[in-house]
Enzyme design. Structure first.
Site, short mmCIF file in Angstrom:
data_model
loop_
_atom_site.label_atom_id
_atom_site.label_comp_id
_atom_site.label_asym_id
_atom_site.label_seq_id
_atom_site.Cartn_x
_atom_site.Cartn_y
_atom_site.Cartn_z
N HIS A 185 3.93 86.86 15.89
CA HIS A 185 4.70 87.08 14.55
C HIS A 185 6.75 87.00 15.26
O HIS A 185 6.76 87.37 14.04
CB HIS A 185 4.71 88.41 14.18
CG HIS A 185 3.00 88.76 13.43
ND1 HIS A 185 2.57 87.86 11.63
CD2 HIS A 185 1.88 88.51 13.53
CE1 HIS A 185 2.14 88.20 11.32
NE2 HIS A 185 1.30 88.29 12.65
N SER A 240 4.15 81.22 13.81
CA SER A 240 2.94 80.27 14.03
C SER A 240 4.04 78.98 13.95
O SER A 240 3.89 78.67 12.93
CB SER A 240 1.31 79.96 13.15
OG SER A 240 1.16 81.33 12.82
N LYS A 258 -8.61 82.42 3.64
CA LYS A 258 -9.32 81.25 5.82
C LYS A 258 -9.96 82.31 6.09
O LYS A 258 -11.31 81.49 6.92
CB LYS A 258 -8.34 80.08 5.59
CG LYS A 258 -7.75 79.17 4.73
CD LYS A 258 -7.26 78.39 5.44
CE LYS A 258 -6.59 77.37 4.82
NZ LYS A 258 -5.71 76.11 4.92
N ASP A 259 -9.85 82.91 6.54
CA ASP A 259 -10.43 83.76 8.13
C ASP A 259 -11.33 84.36 7.24
O ASP A 259 -12.29 84.67 8.62
CB ASP A 259 -9.30 85.17 8.00
CG ASP A 259 -7.85 85.25 9.15
OD1 ASP A 259 -8.17 83.28 9.24
OD2 ASP A 259 -7.55 85.49 9.12
N GLU A 309 -23.23 80.98 34.47
CA GLU A 309 -23.03 80.79 32.71
C GLU A 309 -22.55 79.52 32.58
O GLU A 309 -21.16 78.74 33.21
CB GLU A 309 -22.34 81.81 32.04
CG GLU A 309 -23.18 83.56 32.47
CD GLU A 309 -24.20 83.19 30.72
OE1 GLU A 309 -24.72 83.87 30.06
OE2 GLU A 309 -25.21 82.55 31.61
#
Length: 363
Positions: A195, A199, A221-222, A265
């Site tokens: 911030h 972005s 959207k999130d 893994e």
């Protein structure tokens, strides 16, 4: 004036999640950061609940995991959410990093943001030891012994003795319990750095004149991403919980019986393949860690205004070659250490590092 602006604490939430100015053309690829935050919260909550029943003792660790699975109310669900959440975390991290590489989010003025993100990525590689199954035991390698002069002393310090034993498990459990809180602090620093300069966007050209509020345009959207993430992880937890794990980890750890094929893994496999590609032990360790650390210098190399690879045909093509090569390394990491996999691993390792050097030169 709204309470979200009057209240000192709520004003922070308002600045970060409501009135935060954002570019109007961000796609769903910019939602993976929030998904990682949700995943981290899930891992911390399930991890704390699992730690209430786990016993960090080599004689009891495996049985305590079975106790969680069979006797604790909904313990099986907690464990499967935690285990599959780790796979989801690295899946989201790889996509998040790939998006940053493609759209040039690592470049100035977001260098600090990128570096903190890479540190989060590197520090997340811990915790597979705790179930104390066969793979948990045998994947513990003495990589630090490759360091000249002090390597063996460092290994014995981490082991807590001359071999992997109870002290080792206690150390890993302590670190694994502490690490998510360190990751949470790093995630907050990552968010603050984000911030500070806002972005990046798909066009790769920064602008402070054309901005929209974060809420409701990007919170919606999130939420779509949260819903899809819930569907995916629920599929693995409720229908295919062991698909991303290794069956040998359901066998109690036995230092006298070596598994036929030792593999970590799946999310370690690309870097495990790079480690195996170098015949020299020290060289392999340096190459493996170098494959992670090489992400950091990217943020200090180029400062051009046009960041995205969409308008750079050569780098655009090289990016997709790099993505294919990364999946190829993942596949190679699960193969036996024999030809032709050794030669293919060496070739893919060269391709992996070459991409970053070309990105620094041409980007």
């Amino acid at each position: 004036m709204k309470i979200t602006k009057r209240n000192p604490l709520l004003s922070i939430v308002n600045d970060f999640l409501i009135d935060s100015p954002a570019a109007p053309n961000l796609t769903y690829f910019w939602s993976f950061g929030s998904l990682l935050g949700l995943n981290l919260v899930l891992m911390i909550i399930t991890g704390i609940l699992l730690a209430m029943h786990y016993v960090a003792n080599t004689a009891l660790a495996f049985d305590s995991v079975e106790h969680i699975m069979r006797d604790v109310n909904n313990g099986w669900m907690l464990r499967f959410f935690h285990a599959n959440g780790a796979s989801m975390f690295f899946t989201l991290v790889y996509i998040h990093i790939a998006r940053g590489l493609f759209y040039g989010s690592y470049r100035s003025p977001r260098a600090l943001l990128w570096v903190i993100g890479v540190i989060i990525f590197i520090t997340a590689f811990i915790g597979y030891v705790l179930p104390w199954g066969q793979m948990s035991l045998w994947v513990i390698t003495n990589l630090l012994s490759a360091i000249p002069w002090v390597g063996q002393d460092l290994v014995e310090l981490i082991w807590g003795g001359f071999s992997v034993d109870n002290a080792t498990l206690n150390r890993f459990f302590s670190l694994h319990y502490l690490m998510p809180f360190i990751l949470a602090a790093l995630a907050m620093a990552h968010l603050i750095a984000l911030h500070t300069h806002a972005s990046n966007n798909p066009l790769g050209i920064s602008s402070t004149s054309d901005r929209i509020r974060f809420h409701p345009y990007y919170t919606s959207k999130d939420l779509v991403g949260f819903f899809l993430f819930g569907i995916v992880i629920s599929y693995f937890v409720f229908y295919n919980p062991n698909y991303l794990g290794h069956p040998d980890n359901y066998i109690p750890a036995n230092s006298l019986v070596t598994p036929a094929h030792i593999v970590p893994e799946w999310y370690f496999l690309p870097f495990y393949a790079i480690l195996r590609a170098i015949p020299d032990k020290l060289g392999g360790v340096l190459a493996m860690f170098g494959a992670l650390v090489i992400l950091i210098p990217l943020s200090f190399i180029s400062t051009v205004n046009l960041r995205t690879l969409r308008f750079k045909p050569i780098l655009h093509a090289l990016f997709w070659i790099f993505v294919f090569n990364f999946f190829f390394l993942l596949w190679l990491g699960g193969k036996p250490i024999e030809e032709p996999f050794i030669s293919l691993g060496q070739f893919s390792t060269v391709v992996y590092f070459s991409y970053f050097f070309l990105l620094m030169i041409l980007g």
